[in-house]
Enzyme design. Structure first.
Site, PDB file in Angstrom:
ATOM      1  CG  MET A  79      -1.824  -1.130   1.304  1.00  0.00           C
ATOM      2  SD  MET A  79      -2.952  -1.160  -0.088  1.00  0.00           S
ATOM      3  CE  MET A  79      -4.250  -0.209   0.739  1.00  0.00           C
ATOM      4  CB  CYS A  80       0.677   4.160  -1.745  1.00  0.00           C
ATOM      5  SG  CYS A  80       0.854   3.218  -3.199  1.00  0.00           S
ATOM      6  NE  ARG A  81       0.060   4.472   4.128  1.00  0.00           N
ATOM      7  CZ  ARG A  81      -0.797   4.470   4.944  1.00  0.00           C
ATOM      8  NH1 ARG A  81      -1.175   4.794   6.368  1.00  0.00           N
ATOM      9  NH2 ARG A  81      -2.112   3.762   4.501  1.00  0.00           N
TER      10      ARG A  81
END
Ligand code: GLN
Length: 264
Positions: free
Chosen positions: A1-3
């Site tokens: 997942m990204c931020r």
């Protein structure tokens, strides 16, 4: 997942939000505190910002980790803006698209980022592909799920939908076509921000008296005014505040087609 993170506020250097805070996006790239999937965000990064007198944003994106980019450190120190959207990437699938697959994706005044994954991608692409006209499919910015999600959102924006309605409609459509997808979306036009919480963390910081609104995957400092957004929620924000509204729950009996959308 990204931020990811979007900031609306008074003019300030990029680094004031992205580098200097104790748990800034820079730090979140190797030590996120609230990320529910994945470990580090080292598969590229990007920042988009609006310069005075120009309605179209500029972007700086790279394929590598944000912590190793000295050019970014320089930009973050000296580039000043009233609005930005930035992201660090943990690729769902390996790919050769490099910085083209790094958010923010852009068209016209809009900047967009997706934290999450389309369930089954790219196997799920067959029913999904029917959601886009062929021209939009051929023009995808990259061969990753997030570029597809952006294309769907962009279609809606080009049809005249508001930021919030475009995100809510895209999430509803994608959740029906690819159940189990994680769809935390973030969108700005430089004056307003819309975001969805759908499977991962989302927070905001507003009402600090500085005409500043921050929407981010996770807090960048320990300010007690950060508020967490409940899952399955649409957030709409501008410099004066934030509005939350629930996104339609997915009923297991809901038909896949025609696609139902909440009125927002
Ligand atoms: N699906 C995104 C990509 O591959 C990654 C988003 C994320 O939250 N890691 O680019």
């Amino acid at each position: 997942m990204c931020r990811h993170i979007a900031v609306l506020g008074p003019t300030a250097p990029l680094g004031e939000s992205l580098v200097e805070p104790p748990y800034s996006l820079l730090r979140q790239s190797w030590a996120p505190r609230h990320m529910r999937h994945g470990t580090v965000n080292a598969d590229g990064f990007g920042v988009g910002w609006y310069a005075p007198g120009d309605p179209l944003p500029a972007r700086y994106r790279r394929a590598g980790p944000i912590w190793g980019d000295e050019s970014f450190a320089d930009l973050a120190r000296v580039v000043r803006t009233r609005a930005l959207l930035a992201a660090v990437r943990d690729a769902t699938l390996a790919g050769a698209d490099a910085e083209a697959a790094a958010a923010p994706f852009a068209a016209g005044r809009w900047l967009f980022s997706h934290n999450g994954a389309l369930a089954g991608w790219p196997g799920s692409a067959a029913p999904l592909a029917a959601l886009l006209p062929p021209g939009a499919l051929l023009r995808l910015a990259a061969r990753c799920d997030s570029a597809f999600v952006w294309a769907l959102v962009e279609q809606r924006l080009l049809r005249g939908e508001t930021l919030g309605r475009a995100l809510a409609g895209a999430v509803t459509t994608l959740a029906q076509a690819a159940p189990g997808s994680r769809l935390n979306l973030l969108l700005t036009n430089g004056a307003a921000v819309a975001a969805t919480a759908w499977g991962d963390s989302l927070w905001y910081l507003a009402g600090t008296g500085r005409g500043r609104t921050v929407v981010a995957s996770e807090p960048y400092d320990d300010d007690s005014r950060w508020a967490e957004v409940p899952d399955r929620t649409l957030l709409r924000a501008d410099r004066t505040g934030v509005t939350l509204s629930p996104l339609a729950p997915q009923s297991s009996r809901s038909p896949r087609l025609p696609l139902k959308e909440p009125v927002l």
